[in-house]
Design an enzyme around this catalytic site. Sequence first.
Site, mmCIF file in Angstrom:
data_model
loop_
_atom_site.group_PDB
_atom_site.id
_atom_site.type_symbol
_atom_site.label_atom_id
_atom_site.label_comp_id
_atom_site.label_asym_id
_atom_site.label_seq_id
_atom_site.Cartn_x
_atom_site.Cartn_y
_atom_site.Cartn_z
ATOM 1 N N GLU A 36 0.801 -1.224 0.000
ATOM 2 C CA GLU A 36 0.000 0.000 0.000
ATOM 3 C C GLU A 36 0.837 1.278 0.000
ATOM 4 O OE1 GLU A 36 -2.008 -0.938 3.645
ATOM 5 O OE2 GLU A 36 -0.749 0.441 4.769
ATOM 6 N N SER A 37 2.038 1.196 0.537
ATOM 7 C CA SER A 37 2.906 2.368 0.631
ATOM 8 C C SER A 37 3.276 2.924 -0.736
ATOM 9 C CB SER A 37 4.176 1.985 1.389
ATOM 10 O OG SER A 37 4.742 0.815 0.809
#
Lengths: 266, 311
Positions: free
Chosen positions: A55-56
């Site tokens: 997700e980063s």
Amino acid sequence: MHEHPNDYIKPELMACCGAREIRDGDVVIVGTGFPTISASIAKHTHAPRTMLMQESGVYDARPRRPALSVGDPCLNPGAAMIGGLTDVMGMFLQGGWVNVGFLAGSQVDKYGNINTTVIGDYDRPKSRLPGSGGANPIGALAQRVIIIALHNTRRLAEKVDFITTPGYIDGPGTRERWGLPKNTGPSLIITNKALLRFDPDSKEACLASYHPGSSIDEVVASTPWDLKVADDVHETEPPRAEELKALRERIDTIGLIKVYEQKGYV
Amino acid sequence: MSKVTTMKQAIEAHVHDGDFVYIGGYICRPPFAAIHEIIRQRRKDLTITRSNATDDFDLLIGAGVVKRFIASFLSLGFYGLGRCYRRSIEKGIPHKIEVEEYSNLSLPMMLMAGAMGMPFVPVKDMVGTDMMKVKSFMGDGKYKVIDSPFDGTPTLLVPALNPDVGIIHVQQADENGNAQMWGIGGDCKHGANASKKVIVSCERIVSREVIGKDPSRTIVPGFKVAAVVEEPFGAHPGYTPGFYDVDFPFGSLYQQASNTVEGFEAFLEEWVFGLEDRAAYTQHYVERFGYAAFKGLQAGFDYGYPVSYSY
């Protein structure tokens, strides 16, 4: 036929169960530890075209050791793409491109709802937990969600204290009423005792298989709701030789997976 | 015009009591030098935000500078739950902060909306969960559900965020504030651009000419930037790709220290109040753990083809 060495630990079995859910070509959004290890086993065995993202902002990382967080430095060099949260969570996940999401829960209920916000009352919590992070959107938007949980009557619940992340919410039809995308939702809960799959009609998690060393009775007794047992319930297939080889020799050469034993996954 | 200054002056001039502050980073590039300076200057009543907060937000909360937190997540990652965050919420130590709960989709989208001048943005998460039931200081302004004017489906809207000041740490910037970053981005680009002004902390100040050799890496243009501070090692104990690795032993040290109020206070005294600036911090690090430990964090080099923009 597959060869099944018997020198495995429970977290290795659980990781292999997760790997077997992945189909070749799946786009998988992963957190740290278990999810990455599971998806990587799939990539090194039956599903070489599996693509992982964090997700980063990372897509198709090539870490030289298992990542300890979704922001881990080892995810940077070698990745095919690095952007940010709106790229992965927005363009890819909300855009509808993610096939599989892996989540862990402090508390998981029979509809696959997950609590990572508070234990106890929200305003006066016994324990303040981290909050949603990426979990809520992954639970809302990934096509198949695989949940990792400890199997006991504290971590599994008839109803979680706080729904951080949607499973089937209140049961059949609820996701649809809220306008969540069609054909999304949890597909499997992997515990240290069993695999629970969701009944297509009732949306309740039911016993699909019990791990070697456990039993139907033990699993039912450790589950705080009236656990239905699938007609074809059976013993979970132990790790295959090629899965263990990929895990130990290519993915997790430092034995990070053993920390899950300390966390109670035995 | 040069905006280069010291962190002390940048925080004095641009971060005020009661401000709404965006603080970038994702273990990757947390602006720790700025965070320590905010604590040293004993700011109070700040509202802070960013997606996926870690030890830096835990430190700010424990130090008592925070009143409100627009949150998606806070933990120490590998080291478990944020101790100061827990003490604040569960026991009111040093005081109970107010938390507005969002996720790692909705919160970055709110910052993106803020950056783009949109009043709000539709998102597809949070619906149907208890995230909808809890509202804090944003009250009914936390979100709205409407029937889509296009197809009638229920649609969640979340408001744009425009922090008073954004603080980011990047690899390099020029003296006017053109800031270049590489590696994991988190919500840094949108968070900084959503803010009314930006403090850029960087590993090195480079010339405008160097910026122009790879302009696709610029995430914030100089005209939005109020101050530029050169702070080598400025993201430690987080990491900066190409400069230094994340410091796992220090993460463990913070976890141990923050387990108790006394330990946390001692940590603040040793690593924040007892040191004048980041140079003193780095010096203290070397004295405390040895040059080999410091050197051990330094990144290796692995270059690809140099990029060329020539025509």
